[in-house]
Design a protein around this motif. Structure first.
Motif, short mmCIF file in Angstrom:
data_model
loop_
_atom_site.label_atom_id
_atom_site.label_comp_id
_atom_site.label_asym_id
_atom_site.label_seq_id
_atom_site.Cartn_x
_atom_site.Cartn_y
_atom_site.Cartn_z
N ALA A 106 42.33 59.57 31.57
CA ALA A 106 41.90 58.27 31.05
C ALA A 106 40.49 57.92 31.50
CB ALA A 106 42.88 57.19 31.50
N ALA A 107 40.14 58.35 32.70
CA ALA A 107 38.80 58.06 33.21
C ALA A 107 37.71 58.78 32.43
CB ALA A 107 38.72 58.43 34.68
N ASN A 108 38.07 59.89 31.79
CA ASN A 108 37.08 60.72 31.09
C ASN A 108 37.23 60.71 29.57
OD1 ASN A 108 35.73 62.03 33.50
ND2 ASN A 108 37.84 62.64 33.87
N ASP A 109 38.23 60.01 29.06
CA ASP A 109 38.50 60.03 27.62
C ASP A 109 38.88 58.62 27.17
OD1 ASP A 109 39.48 60.32 25.04
OD2 ASP A 109 40.67 62.11 25.48
N PRO A 110 37.94 57.87 26.58
CA PRO A 110 38.21 56.48 26.17
C PRO A 110 39.38 56.36 25.20
CG PRO A 110 35.86 56.92 26.14
CD PRO A 110 36.52 58.24 26.38
N ALA A 111 39.52 57.32 24.29
CA ALA A 111 40.63 57.26 23.32
C ALA A 111 41.97 57.41 24.03
CB ALA A 111 40.46 58.36 22.27
N ILE A 297 48.59 30.14 51.13
CA ILE A 297 47.50 30.88 51.76
C ILE A 297 46.29 30.84 50.84
CG2 ILE A 297 46.77 33.13 52.64
CD1 ILE A 297 49.79 33.73 53.07
N SER A 298 45.13 30.42 51.36
CA SER A 298 43.95 30.30 50.50
C SER A 298 42.68 30.54 51.31
CB SER A 298 43.90 28.92 49.84
OG SER A 298 43.83 27.90 50.82
N LEU A 299 41.57 30.65 50.60
CA LEU A 299 40.27 30.80 51.22
C LEU A 299 39.36 29.66 50.82
CD1 LEU A 299 39.47 34.59 50.64
CD2 LEU A 299 40.23 33.51 52.77
N VAL A 300 38.45 29.29 51.70
CA VAL A 300 37.41 28.32 51.41
C VAL A 300 36.06 29.02 51.61
CG1 VAL A 300 36.30 26.18 52.16
CG2 VAL A 300 38.80 26.33 52.08
N GLY A 301 35.17 28.84 50.64
CA GLY A 301 33.82 29.36 50.79
C GLY A 301 33.64 30.81 50.40
N TYR A 302 34.53 31.33 49.56
CA TYR A 302 34.35 32.72 49.11
C TYR A 302 33.49 32.73 47.86
CZ TYR A 302 35.49 37.58 47.92
OH TYR A 302 35.41 38.93 47.63
N ASP A 303 32.28 33.27 47.99
CA ASP A 303 31.30 33.27 46.89
C ASP A 303 30.72 34.68 46.75
OD1 ASP A 303 29.49 32.48 44.90
OD2 ASP A 303 27.97 31.93 46.39
N PRO A 304 31.51 35.63 46.26
CA PRO A 304 31.07 37.03 46.25
C PRO A 304 30.17 37.36 45.06
CG PRO A 304 33.23 36.86 45.26
CD PRO A 304 32.86 35.47 45.71
N HIS A 305 29.56 38.54 45.14
CA HIS A 305 28.89 39.12 43.97
C HIS A 305 29.96 39.49 42.94
CE1 HIS A 305 24.81 39.64 45.68
NE2 HIS A 305 25.44 39.73 46.84
N PRO A 306 29.56 39.76 41.69
CA PRO A 306 30.54 40.06 40.64
C PRO A 306 31.37 41.31 40.95
CG PRO A 306 28.42 39.53 39.68
CD PRO A 306 28.20 39.64 41.16
N ARG A 307 32.54 41.36 40.33
CA ARG A 307 33.44 42.50 40.46
C ARG A 307 32.78 43.78 39.95
NH1 ARG A 307 37.45 40.24 38.36
NH2 ARG A 307 38.75 39.95 40.19
N ILE A 308 33.13 44.91 40.56
CA ILE A 308 32.67 46.22 40.11
C ILE A 308 33.91 47.05 39.77
CG2 ILE A 308 31.32 48.28 40.64
CD1 ILE A 308 29.91 46.69 42.84
N LYS A 309 34.06 47.41 38.51
CA LYS A 309 35.26 48.15 38.09
C LYS A 309 35.12 49.63 38.41
CE LYS A 309 36.67 45.00 34.39
NZ LYS A 309 37.01 44.88 32.94
N ALA A 310 36.26 50.25 38.72
CA ALA A 310 36.28 51.69 38.96
C ALA A 310 37.69 52.19 38.69
CB ALA A 310 35.88 52.00 40.40
N PRO A 311 37.84 53.44 38.22
CA PRO A 311 39.17 54.00 37.94
C PRO A 311 39.93 54.29 39.22
CG PRO A 311 37.50 55.68 37.64
CD PRO A 311 36.77 54.39 37.88
N ILE A 312 41.24 54.10 39.17
CA ILE A 312 42.09 54.42 40.32
C ILE A 312 42.59 55.84 40.17
CG2 ILE A 312 44.21 53.54 39.24
CD1 ILE A 312 45.04 52.55 42.03
N ALA A 313 42.61 56.58 41.28
CA ALA A 313 43.12 57.95 41.29
C ALA A 313 44.58 57.93 41.70
CB ALA A 313 42.31 58.80 42.25
N VAL A 314 45.44 58.46 40.82
CA VAL A 314 46.90 58.43 41.05
C VAL A 314 47.39 59.80 41.46
CG1 VAL A 314 49.13 57.92 40.04
CG2 VAL A 314 47.12 56.60 39.36
#
Length: 314
Positions: A106-111, A297-314
Motif C-alpha cells: 500500500a505504501a508503494n501502490d496508490p491503487a 485527562i487533558s492537556l493545556v497549552g499544546y500548540d504543535p507544528h502540523p501533523r506529518i503522515k507516514a506509513p505504518i510497517a506491519v
C-alpha cells in the motif's frame, strides 16, 4: 523535546541499515537512553502534532486489561487496527482481494492502498456491529493489558501487576522491586505483536515517582512519541494515586530504528523548532487509576507544528 530530536539525529548519523520482518528496512542503533523531567512540562512531541487522545485511550485500554480492538474503535482509536486486520485477511474466513504484505504494498501502490482502505473499512464495520466477528478477529491475544492485569500464575490464578505495584509503592516505597513486565515468554507467540515496550521499573525518592521503561524495539518516527507520552502519563496517574510528585521518565531503547520510508518525514521534523511543552490536567475527583475515562485527562497549552503522515510497517 530536544531529547527526541537528538535521537532522530543520532540514528541518521550513526545508524546501520538492517532488514526487518516487515520488509521495509530500517536504519538502526542499539542502546540509547533519554531522560525527561516531568516537572518541566508534559513530554508530548511538538515538532509534529501527536494525537494525545489516542495516547490516553490506548493507555486506559491497557489499564483495564482489555485486548480487543473493538474497545479502541469505539473511542475512534485505530492505532491497533492493522494487526487485527492482518489476522482476518490471513484467515480462511476472508474472501476478499489478496492482502499479502499489505502494509508495504500500500505504501508503494496508490491503487492498492485504496483497495486496502476499502477492506479495512469493511473490517472495522464488522468489528463494531458483529460481536462474534469481534471476538474472533478483534482480539489481539495476551498483549499488554492481559499481562499487566492478569499475568497467568500458578494453579489457574492470575497476578494483577498494576494493583500490586500501587500497593507496594504506598507501603514499601524504597523497594527495588517496583516492576511491571509485559514480556511473557510462555505467551509471546500468541500475541498479535510481541510487546515492544516490555519492562518498566518505578523509583521513589524525595517524595517523587520516577519510571524507567525498557523498550526492546522502537519505531522512532511513529511509535516513540506515543510511547514517551504514554509512560509519562502512566507515571503521573500512579503518582497521583500514591500522593507523590512526579520525577523523571527514563526511556531506554534497545533496537531504536527509523524505517527507510520515513526518512523524508524525519528530515521535515528536524527542520522545525520545538515549542513549549504543554501541561497535563487530571480530573481531581478520581481516586483510583482504574477509574479514569478519556474525558478525565487533558492537556493545556499544546500548540504543535502540523501533523506529518507516514506509513505504518506491519
Amino acid at each position: 523535546m530536544e531529547q527526541y530530536l537528538n535521537l532522530c539525529r543520532h540514528i541518521k548519523e550513526n545508524g546501520v541499515i538492517k532488514e526487518d520482518r516487515t520488509g521495509v528496512g530500517t536504519k538502526s542503533v542499539f542502546g540509547y537512553q533519554m531522560r525527561f523531567d516531568l516537572a518541566k512540562g508534559f513530554p508530548l512531541v511538538t515538532t509534529k502534532k501527536t494525537a494525545f487522545r489516542l495516547v490516553v485511550s490506548e493507555l486506559l485500554w491497557f489499564l483495564k486489561g482489555d485486548t480487543n480492538v473493538k474497545t479502541l474503535m469505539k473511542e475512534k482509536n485505530h492505532i491497533w487496527d492493522e494487526w487485527a486486520f492482518e489476522k482476518w485477511v490471513n484467515s480462511e474466513s476472508y474472501k476478499g482481494p489478496d492482502m499479502t504484505n499489505f502494509g508495504v504494498r500500500a505504501a508503494n501502490d496508490p491503487a492498492f492502498k485504496t483497495i486496502v482502505e476499502e477492506q479495512m473499512e469493511i473490517f472495522c464495520s464488522k468489528i463494531l456491529s458483529d460481536e462474534q466477528f469481534a471476538n474472533e478477529f478483534g482480539d489481539l491475544g495476551p498483549v499488554y493489558g492481559k499481562q499487566w492485569r492478569s499475568w497467568p500464575g500458578n494453579d489457574g490464578q492470575t497476578i494483577d501487576q498494576v494493583q500490586n505495584l500501587i500497593y507496594q509503592l504506598k507501603n514499601n516505597p524504597d523497594s527495588r522491586r517496583h516492576i511491571i513486565t509485559a514480556w511473557n515468554p510462555a505467551e509471546v507467540d500468541d500475541m498479535a505483536l510481541p510487546p515492544c515496550h516490555s519492562f518498566m521499573q518505578f523509583y521513589v525518592a524525595n517524595g517523587k515517582l520516577s519510571c524507567q521503561l525498557y523498550q526492546r524495539s522502537a519505531d522512532v518516527f511513529l511509535g516513540v512519541p506515543f510511547n514517551i507520552a504514554s509512560y509519562a502519563l502512566l507515571t503521573h496517574l500512579i503518582a497521583k494515586e500514591c500522593q507523590l510528585e512526579v520525577g523523571e521518565f527514563v526511556h531506554t531503547l534497545g533496537d531504536a530504528h527509523l524505517y527507510l520510508n520515513h526518512m523524508e518525514q524525519v528530515e521535515t521534523q528536524l527542520e522545525r523548532e520545538p515549542k513549549q511543552l504543554p501541561t497535563l490536567i487530571l480530573s481531581s475527583d478520581k481516586n483510583s487509576i482504574f477509574d479514569y475515562e478519556v474525558e478525565d485527562i487533558s492537556l493545556v497549552g499544546y500548540d504543535p507544528h502540523p501533523r506529518i503522515k507516514a506509513p505504518i510497517a506491519v
